[in-house]
Design a protein around this motif. Sequence first.
Motif, PDB file in Angstrom:
ATOM      1  N   GLU A 287      38.325  45.109  33.341  1.00  0.00           N
ATOM      2  CA  GLU A 287      39.440  44.534  32.582  1.00  0.00           C
ATOM      3  C   GLU A 287      40.114  43.404  33.347  1.00  0.00           C
ATOM      4  O   GLU A 287      40.637  42.458  32.748  1.00  0.00           O
ATOM      5  CB  GLU A 287      40.476  45.619  32.296  1.00  0.00           C
ATOM      6  CG  GLU A 287      40.040  46.668  31.296  1.00  0.00           C
ATOM      7  CD  GLU A 287      41.126  47.691  31.065  1.00  0.00           C
ATOM      8  OE1 GLU A 287      41.884  47.545  30.097  1.00  0.00           O
ATOM      9  OE2 GLU A 287      41.229  48.638  31.880  1.00  0.00           O
ATOM     10  N   ILE A 288      40.098  43.497  34.661  1.00  0.00           N
ATOM     11  CA  ILE A 288      40.833  42.539  35.489  1.00  0.00           C
ATOM     12  C   ILE A 288      40.030  41.275  35.781  1.00  0.00           C
ATOM     13  O   ILE A 288      40.603  40.200  35.979  1.00  0.00           O
ATOM     14  CB  ILE A 288      41.295  43.228  36.795  1.00  0.00           C
ATOM     15  CG1 ILE A 288      42.332  44.293  36.454  1.00  0.00           C
ATOM     16  CG2 ILE A 288      41.876  42.239  37.795  1.00  0.00           C
ATOM     17  CD1 ILE A 288      42.813  45.114  37.609  1.00  0.00           C
ATOM     18  N   LEU A 289      38.701  41.349  35.782  1.00  0.00           N
ATOM     19  CA  LEU A 289      37.863  40.175  36.090  1.00  0.00           C
ATOM     20  C   LEU A 289      38.189  38.954  35.215  1.00  0.00           C
ATOM     21  O   LEU A 289      38.397  37.860  35.749  1.00  0.00           O
ATOM     22  CB  LEU A 289      36.376  40.542  35.962  1.00  0.00           C
ATOM     23  CG  LEU A 289      35.748  41.214  37.187  1.00  0.00           C
ATOM     24  CD1 LEU A 289      34.399  41.827  36.835  1.00  0.00           C
ATOM     25  CD2 LEU A 289      35.599  40.227  38.345  1.00  0.00           C
ATOM     26  N   PRO A 290      38.279  39.084  33.886  1.00  0.00           N
ATOM     27  CA  PRO A 290      38.616  37.900  33.073  1.00  0.00           C
ATOM     28  C   PRO A 290      40.046  37.409  33.312  1.00  0.00           C
ATOM     29  O   PRO A 290      40.312  36.211  33.184  1.00  0.00           O
ATOM     30  CB  PRO A 290      38.434  38.393  31.628  1.00  0.00           C
ATOM     31  CG  PRO A 290      38.481  39.880  31.701  1.00  0.00           C
ATOM     32  CD  PRO A 290      37.947  40.244  33.036  1.00  0.00           C
ATOM     33  N   LYS A 293      40.007  35.262  36.345  1.00  0.00           N
ATOM     34  CA  LYS A 293      39.433  33.951  36.014  1.00  0.00           C
ATOM     35  C   LYS A 293      40.508  33.027  35.431  1.00  0.00           C
ATOM     36  O   LYS A 293      40.612  31.851  35.804  1.00  0.00           O
ATOM     37  CB  LYS A 293      38.294  34.139  35.001  1.00  0.00           C
ATOM     38  CG  LYS A 293      37.519  32.873  34.690  1.00  0.00           C
ATOM     39  CD  LYS A 293      36.354  33.196  33.754  1.00  0.00           C
ATOM     40  CE  LYS A 293      35.541  31.938  33.449  1.00  0.00           C
ATOM     41  NZ  LYS A 293      34.386  32.254  32.555  1.00  0.00           N
ATOM     42  N   LYS A 294      41.334  33.551  34.531  1.00  0.00           N
ATOM     43  CA  LYS A 294      42.427  32.756  33.945  1.00  0.00           C
ATOM     44  C   LYS A 294      43.412  32.303  35.019  1.00  0.00           C
ATOM     45  O   LYS A 294      43.896  31.168  35.000  1.00  0.00           O
ATOM     46  CB  LYS A 294      43.167  33.588  32.893  1.00  0.00           C
ATOM     47  CG  LYS A 294      42.389  33.826  31.621  1.00  0.00           C
ATOM     48  CD  LYS A 294      43.232  34.652  30.646  1.00  0.00           C
ATOM     49  CE  LYS A 294      42.456  34.963  29.377  1.00  0.00           C
ATOM     50  NZ  LYS A 294      43.250  35.817  28.443  1.00  0.00           N
ATOM     51  N   GLN A 313      36.890  34.941  42.293  1.00  0.00           N
ATOM     52  CA  GLN A 313      37.180  35.790  41.140  1.00  0.00           C
ATOM     53  C   GLN A 313      36.998  37.266  41.477  1.00  0.00           C
ATOM     54  O   GLN A 313      37.834  38.099  41.134  1.00  0.00           O
ATOM     55  CB  GLN A 313      36.282  35.421  39.949  1.00  0.00           C
ATOM     56  CG  GLN A 313      36.619  36.213  38.685  1.00  0.00           C
ATOM     57  CD  GLN A 313      35.686  35.904  37.536  1.00  0.00           C
ATOM     58  OE1 GLN A 313      34.711  35.164  37.694  1.00  0.00           O
ATOM     59  NE2 GLN A 313      35.965  36.452  36.366  1.00  0.00           N
ATOM     60  N   VAL A 314      35.921  37.589  42.172  1.00  0.00           N
ATOM     61  CA  VAL A 314      35.653  38.987  42.547  1.00  0.00           C
ATOM     62  C   VAL A 314      36.689  39.471  43.561  1.00  0.00           C
ATOM     63  O   VAL A 314      37.249  40.571  43.424  1.00  0.00           O
ATOM     64  CB  VAL A 314      34.228  39.137  43.129  1.00  0.00           C
ATOM     65  CG1 VAL A 314      34.005  40.554  43.645  1.00  0.00           C
ATOM     66  CG2 VAL A 314      33.194  38.779  42.068  1.00  0.00           C
ATOM     67  N   ASN A 315      36.954  38.659  44.586  1.00  0.00           N
ATOM     68  CA  ASN A 315      37.923  39.057  45.614  1.00  0.00           C
ATOM     69  C   ASN A 315      39.322  39.230  45.041  1.00  0.00           C
ATOM     70  O   ASN A 315      40.028  40.180  45.373  1.00  0.00           O
ATOM     71  CB  ASN A 315      37.954  38.019  46.739  1.00  0.00           C
ATOM     72  CG  ASN A 315      36.670  37.999  47.542  1.00  0.00           C
ATOM     73  OD1 ASN A 315      35.931  38.983  47.564  1.00  0.00           O
ATOM     74  ND2 ASN A 315      36.379  36.886  48.192  1.00  0.00           N
ATOM     75  N   LEU A 316      39.720  38.302  44.179  1.00  0.00           N
ATOM     76  CA  LEU A 316      41.048  38.383  43.578  1.00  0.00           C
ATOM     77  C   LEU A 316      41.154  39.590  42.649  1.00  0.00           C
ATOM     78  O   LEU A 316      42.175  40.284  42.632  1.00  0.00           O
ATOM     79  CB  LEU A 316      41.351  37.089  42.815  1.00  0.00           C
ATOM     80  CG  LEU A 316      42.751  36.977  42.191  1.00  0.00           C
ATOM     81  CD1 LEU A 316      43.832  37.097  43.259  1.00  0.00           C
ATOM     82  CD2 LEU A 316      42.897  35.660  41.436  1.00  0.00           C
ATOM     83  N   SER A 317      40.089  39.863  41.894  1.00  0.00           N
ATOM     84  CA  SER A 317      40.080  41.030  40.994  1.00  0.00           C
ATOM     85  C   SER A 317      40.209  42.327  41.783  1.00  0.00           C
ATOM     86  O   SER A 317      40.922  43.253  41.382  1.00  0.00           O
ATOM     87  CB  SER A 317      38.797  41.060  40.166  1.00  0.00           C
ATOM     88  OG  SER A 317      38.699  39.914  39.361  1.00  0.00           O
ATOM     89  N   LEU A 377      48.373  34.373  49.494  1.00  0.00           N
ATOM     90  CA  LEU A 377      47.531  34.270  50.690  1.00  0.00           C
ATOM     91  C   LEU A 377      46.048  34.159  50.335  1.00  0.00           C
ATOM     92  O   LEU A 377      45.279  33.565  51.081  1.00  0.00           O
ATOM     93  CB  LEU A 377      47.776  35.478  51.603  1.00  0.00           C
ATOM     94  CG  LEU A 377      49.159  35.533  52.263  1.00  0.00           C
ATOM     95  CD1 LEU A 377      49.304  36.788  53.107  1.00  0.00           C
ATOM     96  CD2 LEU A 377      49.412  34.296  53.120  1.00  0.00           C
ATOM     97  N   TYR A 378      45.649  34.742  49.199  1.00  0.00           N
ATOM     98  CA  TYR A 378      44.260  34.591  48.750  1.00  0.00           C
ATOM     99  C   TYR A 378      43.967  33.132  48.423  1.00  0.00           C
ATOM    100  O   TYR A 378      42.952  32.576  48.844  1.00  0.00           O
ATOM    101  CB  TYR A 378      44.007  35.460  47.507  1.00  0.00           C
ATOM    102  CG  TYR A 378      43.537  36.850  47.849  1.00  0.00           C
ATOM    103  CD1 TYR A 378      42.176  37.157  47.894  1.00  0.00           C
ATOM    104  CD2 TYR A 378      44.446  37.849  48.162  1.00  0.00           C
ATOM    105  CE1 TYR A 378      41.742  38.435  48.224  1.00  0.00           C
ATOM    106  CE2 TYR A 378      44.031  39.130  48.487  1.00  0.00           C
ATOM    107  CZ  TYR A 378      42.679  39.420  48.515  1.00  0.00           C
ATOM    108  OH  TYR A 378      42.240  40.676  48.862  1.00  0.00           O
ATOM    109  N   PHE A 379      44.877  32.511  47.661  1.00  0.00           N
ATOM    110  CA  PHE A 379      44.692  31.102  47.326  1.00  0.00           C
ATOM    111  C   PHE A 379      44.768  30.231  48.584  1.00  0.00           C
ATOM    112  O   PHE A 379      43.979  29.304  48.762  1.00  0.00           O
ATOM    113  CB  PHE A 379      45.751  30.659  46.322  1.00  0.00           C
ATOM    114  CG  PHE A 379      45.558  31.229  44.949  1.00  0.00           C
ATOM    115  CD1 PHE A 379      44.358  31.040  44.274  1.00  0.00           C
ATOM    116  CD2 PHE A 379      46.558  31.953  44.330  1.00  0.00           C
ATOM    117  CE1 PHE A 379      44.168  31.570  42.999  1.00  0.00           C
ATOM    118  CE2 PHE A 379      46.377  32.477  43.061  1.00  0.00           C
ATOM    119  CZ  PHE A 379      45.185  32.291  42.387  1.00  0.00           C
TER     120      PHE A 379
END
Length: 499
Positions: A287-290, A293-294, A313-317, A377-379
């Motif tokens: 549910e969180i992957l899309p 992406k947004k 995308q994977v790391n952030l999810s 920090l991820y960005f």
Amino acid sequence: MYTSKNKRVNQMLNLFLSSKDLITIPELEKQLSISRRSVYYSIEKMNQFLDEKGFDKVINVKNLGFYLNQETISALEKSKRFNNEKNEEFFNFSGKQRIETIIWLLINREKVSLTLIETKFDVSRNTADKDFKKISCILKDYQLSLSKNSGGHTINGPEIQKRNWIYEQFSKGNPILFSLLAKRVKSVQNINPLLKEFERMTGNFFTDDAFICLSAYLDWYIDRIQNPVNRLENTNVIPSNLIALEWAQKFLFKNHVVNLGEASYLINTIHSSQFDKANKEYGGIQEILPIAKKIIFRFNRIAGVNLRLDSLQVNLSTHLLATYYRIKYGISYKHPDLDLIKQKYEQLFSFTKFSVRPFEEFVKKDIPDDELALIALYFGGEIKAIEAENLKKQKNDVMIVCSSGIGTSRILKQQLEDRFPEVAFSKPYNTLSYENSSLEDIKLIVSTIKIKNRKGINVLKVSAIPGKQDWKNIESALKKEGLVKTKNPKMNIEGLLDI
């Protein structure tokens, strides 16, 4: 045996422990060389001390004398020594450390008195009283409160909130709490195989920090729920994640607890911890992957960057999965460097706040600043990796910074290269890229906007279209950094003839 920090109380305790008969007031006056009034005062202090340790008070047989019952004498003699030398580990605590330890004591015992704080931390009664006032303010944020009676202070409020405070301290790596568990290293290590079993069953793997935090917290948690009073209400509601439920029930059963309410709590706590790697087939992540992406698309658009979608995308999810559970179940997270991040990476934080709106709509709640700091920090890490790669390829001496990284800044770069061809100037960077760049090999920063100094590198602010004074300042700064040499004026024949 236990000993008090009060010398007179220690002397009186020794008398009662060594005496086989009742001790009269005149005998105490003589043995201790004190007045009758001081004897009664010391007995009162000794009773306070015994009550704090959970022992029965001195028994007064009218017209005959005083004595300690055999159970109290045996308990005192069998207990490990609690003298001033043992307590010295608490004497040099800062005010913050002392308050954190007192909250720990309040959560883990029924009552904490002013006398206990005086003795344990070697502080005055006035300081102890001020500490309790500060603690009362802190606890309001956790929906907890203090109450006071003759026996001391107690903590009131939901059990979940007490656990949240403890969990938060462990998640911050609080050295005080870890030191208080130092004597339970073996029991903490017993948790590790159980966490490894969770990883094997679910395909989700914790970060090292999360693993350490959970090991310590769950050791405390097991000990706490051994007392049925501290357990959550049992329920008939079965958690939807059956794999996690199976693990939680096994975990609790090994510790002689069968309670669906506690199983649900355990699942939520585990999921709120940070994963290093998440199984895409496991509940929640799809549910969180899309949504992730947004968020990345929104960030790229507002920040004017081009962050790679694949790995981010994977790391952030994976990160947002834990954030989801923390927000949903009210498990607070306090970032230790929140103010520093807001100050040092002001634009990064602002862009992140805008970008996470799809996730806030998903959880139906605003994301706290402490959680935003982690996402930022991820960005920041992704931008830093890209800019470090660019800087390594270009090997620039001078970085050019402007508000957007385009337009007039490119004209500025062209003018700088025309005037100083021997100097390697970078491409124009915007504020966000500057905040997150490594600045490796950079000796000077030329900026068209006011920016904060980093790593001690000089920042020279100039107009987007430099004037005469700007060019003088740029040349002077380049000479100072040894990037251009001071040229000796050549002999001009025509000029000489004019003279």
